[in-house]
Write an enzyme that holds these catalytic residues in place. Structure first.
Site, PDB file in Angstrom:
ATOM      1  N   ALA A  72      54.301  40.278  44.681  1.00 41.07           N
ATOM      2  CA  ALA A  72      55.304  39.486  45.058  1.00 41.07           C
ATOM      3  C   ALA A  72      55.646  39.949  46.645  1.00 41.07           C
ATOM      4  O   ALA A  72      56.604  40.460  46.903  1.00 41.07           O
ATOM      5  CB  ALA A  72      56.507  40.110  44.275  1.00 41.07           C
ATOM      6  N   GLY A 129      50.112  31.800  54.400  1.00 38.74           N
ATOM      7  CA  GLY A 129      51.207  30.969  54.708  1.00 38.74           C
ATOM      8  C   GLY A 129      52.210  31.006  55.839  1.00 38.74           C
ATOM      9  O   GLY A 129      52.223  32.052  56.459  1.00 38.74           O
ATOM     10  N   GLY A 167      43.133  37.626  40.287  1.00 43.07           N
ATOM     11  CA  GLY A 167      42.120  38.339  40.114  1.00 43.07           C
ATOM     12  C   GLY A 167      41.211  37.993  38.884  1.00 43.07           C
ATOM     13  O   GLY A 167      41.916  36.810  38.407  1.00 43.07           O
ATOM     14  N   CYS A 210      56.486  27.393  46.521  1.00 47.24           N
ATOM     15  CA  CYS A 210      57.590  27.803  47.566  1.00 47.24           C
ATOM     16  C   CYS A 210      58.941  27.528  46.600  1.00 47.24           C
ATOM     17  O   CYS A 210      59.183  26.493  46.165  1.00 47.24           O
ATOM     18  CB  CYS A 210      57.691  27.513  49.046  1.00 47.24           C
ATOM     19  SG  CYS A 210      56.262  27.961  49.892  1.00 47.24           S
ATOM     20  N   GLY A 240      40.387  31.182  41.722  1.00 45.23           N
ATOM     21  CA  GLY A 240      41.177  32.148  40.738  1.00 45.23           C
ATOM     22  C   GLY A 240      40.254  33.116  40.131  1.00 45.23           C
ATOM     23  O   GLY A 240      39.536  32.966  39.266  1.00 45.23           O
ATOM     24  N   GLY A 247      56.343  37.704  48.925  1.00 41.06           N
ATOM     25  CA  GLY A 247      57.546  36.894  49.395  1.00 41.06           C
ATOM     26  C   GLY A 247      57.222  36.058  50.437  1.00 41.06           C
ATOM     27  O   GLY A 247      57.918  35.813  51.546  1.00 41.06           O
TER      28      GLY A 247
HETATM   29  C1  LIG Z   1      48.462  39.332  48.065  1.00 35.78           C
HETATM   30  C2  LIG Z   1      48.226  37.931  47.953  1.00 35.78           C
HETATM   31  C3  LIG Z   1      48.794  36.844  48.831  1.00 35.78           C
HETATM   32  C4  LIG Z   1      48.687  35.608  48.753  1.00 35.78           C
HETATM   33  N1  LIG Z   1      49.285  34.913  49.670  1.00 35.78           N
HETATM   34  C5  LIG Z   1      49.395  33.281  49.710  1.00 35.78           C
HETATM   35  C6  LIG Z   1      49.887  32.584  50.521  1.00 35.78           C
HETATM   36  O1  LIG Z   1      50.423  32.858  51.601  1.00 35.78           O
HETATM   37  N2  LIG Z   1      49.896  31.197  50.136  1.00 35.78           N
HETATM   38  C7  LIG Z   1      48.902  30.732  49.265  1.00 35.78           C
HETATM   39  O2  LIG Z   1      48.991  29.395  49.035  1.00 35.78           O
HETATM   40  N3  LIG Z   1      48.455  31.682  48.279  1.00 35.78           N
HETATM   41  C8  LIG Z   1      48.763  32.762  48.402  1.00 35.78           C
HETATM   42  N4  LIG Z   1      47.993  33.519  47.363  1.00 35.78           N
HETATM   43  C9  LIG Z   1      47.245  32.904  46.404  1.00 35.78           C
HETATM   44  C10 LIG Z   1      45.806  33.257  46.697  1.00 35.78           C
HETATM   45  O3  LIG Z   1      45.584  32.270  47.667  1.00 35.78           O
HETATM   46  C11 LIG Z   1      44.886  32.527  45.331  1.00 35.78           C
HETATM   47  O4  LIG Z   1      45.311  31.044  44.921  1.00 35.78           O
HETATM   48  C12 LIG Z   1      45.069  33.400  44.002  1.00 35.78           C
HETATM   49  O5  LIG Z   1      45.226  34.649  44.377  1.00 35.78           O
HETATM   50  C13 LIG Z   1      44.021  33.199  43.140  1.00 35.78           C
HETATM   51  O6  LIG Z   1      42.731  33.428  43.703  1.00 35.78           O
HETATM   52  P1  LIG Z   1      42.291  34.842  43.294  1.00 35.78           P
HETATM   53  O7  LIG Z   1      42.406  35.246  42.013  1.00 35.78           O
HETATM   54  O8  LIG Z   1      40.874  34.933  43.785  1.00 35.78           O
HETATM   55  O9  LIG Z   1      42.808  35.990  44.227  1.00 35.78           O
HETATM   56  C14 LIG Z   1      47.856  35.155  47.601  1.00 35.78           C
HETATM   57  C15 LIG Z   1      47.586  35.975  46.754  1.00 35.78           C
HETATM   58  C16 LIG Z   1      47.565  37.337  46.881  1.00 35.78           C
HETATM   59  C17 LIG Z   1      46.853  38.140  45.933  1.00 35.78           C
END
Ligand SMILES: Cc1cc2nc3c(=O)[nH]c(=O)nc-3n(C[C@H](O)[C@H](O)[C@H](O)COP(=O)(O)O)c2cc1C
Ligand SMILES: Cc1cc2nc3c(=O)[nH]c(=O)nc-3n(C[C@H](O)[C@H](O)[C@H](O)COP(=O)(O)OP(=O)(O)OC[C@H]3O[C@@H](n4cnc5c(N)ncnc54)[C@H](O)[C@@H]3O)c2cc1C
Ligand code: FES
Lengths: 272, 309
Positions: free
Chosen positions: B78, B54, B225, B138, B251, B80
């Site tokens: 988190a 982001g 995860g 956000c 997801g 942030g």
């Molecule tokens: C550490 C971390 C940071 C993330 N930062 C962002 C972000 O900056 N912007 C965003 O849209 N999603 C962010 N996500 C969400 C992921 O892009 C994704 O939508 C979400 O983790 C679900 O997919 P996954 O289960 O394969 O991780 C973040 C996820 C994690 C774990």
């Protein structure tokens, strides 16, 4: 210094103290580039639960790239790891992070390594590297009691001046490792790894005496590769040292990643 | 010259929101930085797209520590949205990214509608960006910190403002923390979304029972995860039935079967997030697995989208 992801067999695993294991993992060329203070991320267990890798400091690397880690079995992941026997394979990501900076040249000024409990293993690799430079470091270690004392033989093998403290006096000096540090005449450089409280005390000792000091920090990690920003540590931005280009923070401080800029930081820089 | 491998990978060629992709496998925002960190470990040119962390108008410091905690087959974060801001991104990250093969999708964040629009305006001056992914999870500072992503009106407002500030395709990223995901999807499509991406993380929390305190400094965090996969697949299924635009599904994807679930539920492309932390090459393995699957089944990836309906 480039990390690799590789699967390697366990060559040996021995229990060396209560809940403490010495794990020897099979060779990989990437490990030959490892420097003291760097770590590896181990995928414990074959499934996605537990999900995250566990970070462990590199204790030492053999000439062929086989390497050891010493760890305490304390939670879900390390308990799984402790159950593995020789022949089982483990997936490794590493070597990772920014380790200890070695002195430019051999020196006769006292160099002190301060280790607390399970923070001791990376100091073995460091002591070996110093010894290869012709430096005999002073190694001061602190443990809860005699049963928890680890790595003694490694430090003796590289000719270090070794002193050990235990909280209950069951082995060596009765008291804190920082008291042993105070007994050393004019340390020129201090390296420390151990619990946060010990690191804060060592950093305070060094900073107030203007002794150069490096501390190895610990934080929970997800990626270990600098992308998740889960492992950050608050550090001072002191002029004239320029802030990290990608770092953000507030007035006078910035976040740094323990897995990338660390785990080893200048003690004068860390905000405990 | 056409080799067997070319033929296999051609089965994966697709388009999302007008962006041509060599394959439908992306890496999710926040789990791949600005791409560079993992480039030493793997051939990132084999990814379909990189969704970068982001990006906000000014640097954000993010949340205090601890920021992550492991949970069963998942993790809470988190962070942030710590990031060094759009100027840094354009100066330091984009020049490297645009030299790479994967499409660059920039995740846009803001605390007000104006902030989102400002990032979009700034990015519109840059070459080498394929699309903007609008992270509507956000906090909306004007509405007391409630996420834009849980209110269809606020979400539509953000999407419309971004749309008006850019010539790039706009892909809102839906928050799953709503009762009816289809209402959110319809709202953002009506506001001009070219595609939707889902899901972001699920709001959760964990208690450190030893300390008798929340495990995260921020108290609550986003769950990601494998643990969230069935919830995410369900939402992709629902959104596929509700809107006409392409879906980027994510997801808990860890392997080709997981990716196929999302595709068959209606996703035209997929993104790997948290799994990368454990195995950095997961997305590449998913991609190779999809190519092998399509070849074995004698289908193109596009023929699989939504087949389970
Ligand atoms: C550490 C971390 C940071 C993330 N930062 C962002 C972000 O900056 N912007 C965003 O849209 N999603 C962010 N996500 C969400 C992921 O892009 C994704 O939508 C979400 O983790 C679900 O997919 P996954 O289960 O394969 O991780 C973040 C996820 C994690 C774990
Ligand atoms: C750079 C670095 C080097 C380390 N070197 C060593 C070493 O050489 N030997 C050793 O025994 N331990 C070392 N640790 C600590 C080790 O990583 C943890 O003990 C281990 O992750 C605990 O896992 P678990 O499954 O037993 O605990 P659980 O409580 O089940 O773990 C749950 C989650 O919390 C994380 N976690 C728990 N405790 C810690 C901790 N103290 N530090 C970081 N993450 C933690 C785990 O990684 C996991 O993500 C090091 C940590 C770091 C950051
Ligand atoms: S563990 Fe992910 S940035 Fe350090």
């Amino acid at each position: 210094m480039t990390a690799a992801e590789f699967t390697t067999p366990i060559l040996k695993q021995t229990r060396i103290a209560e809940d403490i294991y010495n794990l020897t993992l099979g060779p990989h060329p990437a490990m030959l580039t490892a420097t003291p203070g760097q770590f590896v991320q181990l995928a414990v267990g074959p499934t996605w639960d537990p999900l995250l890798r566990r970070p462990f400091s590199i204790c030492y690397v053999k000439d062929d790239g086989a390497f050891n880690i010493l760890y305490r079995a304390q939670g879900k992941g390390t308990a799984l790891l402790a159950h593995l026997c020789a022949g089982a394979s483990v997936n490794v990501l590493g070597p990772l992070g920014h380790g200890f900076t070695l002195p430019q040249a051999p020196t006769s000024d006292p160099i002190v390594l301060v280790g607390g409990g399970i923070g001791t293993p990376p100091l073995v690799f460091l002591a070996q590297s110093l010894s290869n430079m012709g430096i005999r470091p002073h190694v001061t270690l602190g443990f809860t009691n005699a049963d928890q004392v680890i790595c003694e033989e490694y430090f003796r093998a590289c000719g270090a001046h070794l002193s050990i403290a235990t909280d209950d006096g069951s082995y060596g000096y009765h008291g804190l490792v920082t008291e042993l540090l105070e007994q050393i005449n004019k340390p020129a450089l201090i390296y420390a790894c151990g619990p946060r409280g010990m690191l804060a005390a060592v950093a305070h000792f060094a900073n107030t005496r203007r002794i150069s000091c490096q501390v190895s920090m610990e934080e929970h990690m997800a990626c270990g590769m600098g992308v998740c920003l889960g492992c950050v540590c608050k550090t001072k931005v002191t002029a004239p040292a320029a802030p990290q280009p990608n770092a953000v923070g507030g007035p006078g401080w910035q976040w740094q990643r323990v897995c990338m800029e660390g785990p080893v930081f200048d003690a004068a820089e860390v905000i405990f | 010259m056409s080799t067997t491998q070319d033929h296999e990978t051609n089965l994966l060629v697709t388009q999302i929101a007008g962006i041509a992709l060599d394959n439908p496998v992306m890496v999710a925002s926040g789990t791949f930085g600005y791409g560079r960190e993992y480039a030493t470990l793997m051939d990132i040119d084999r990814l379909g797209a990189i969704m970068v962390k982001g990006v906000s108008v000014t640097p954000w410091t993010g949340n205090p520590m601890p920021r992550i905690v492991e949970t069963p087959a998942g993790m809470l974060n988190a962070i942030g949205l710590q990031n060094p801001g759009v100027a840094y991104f354009c100066r330091e990250a984009l020049p490297w990214l645009r030299q790479r093969k994967p499409a660059v999708i920039v995740n846009v964040i803001g605390k007000t509608v104006e902030e989102y629009a400002e990032v979009a305006t700034r990015l519109d001056q840059e070459q080498g960006i394929a699309a903007l992914e609008v992270n509507i999870s956000c906090p909306n500072v004007k509405e007391g910190g409630i996420a834009f992503g849980t209110d269809p009106v606020a979400a539509a407002e953000v999407v419309a403002a971004v749309k008006a500030s850019t010539s790039l395709p706009v892909i809102p990223k839906l928050s799953p923390n709503v009762t009816d995901i289809t209402a959110m999807a319809r709202a953002v499509v009506d506001a001009g979304a070219s595609a939707v991406s889902l899901v972001n993380t699920f709001l959760g929390m964990a208690i450190d029972v030893r300390k008798k305190r929340p495990a995260l400094a921020n108290v609550m965090g986003g769950l990601s995860g494998p643990a969230i996969r069935p919830l995410a697949v369900r939402m992709v299924w629902q959104v596929y039935e509700a809107v006409q635009v392409p879906i980027i599904g994510m997801g808990g994807i860890t392997c080709v079967e997981d990716a196929l679930e999302f595709i068959m539920a209606g996703a035209g492309a997929v993104a790997v997030g948290t799994a990368t932390f454990r195995h950095p090459t997961t997305a590449l393995q998913v991609c190779a697995g999809l190519a092998a699957y399509c070849k074995a089944e004698g289908v193109t990836i596009n023929e699989l989208v939504g087949v389970a309906h």
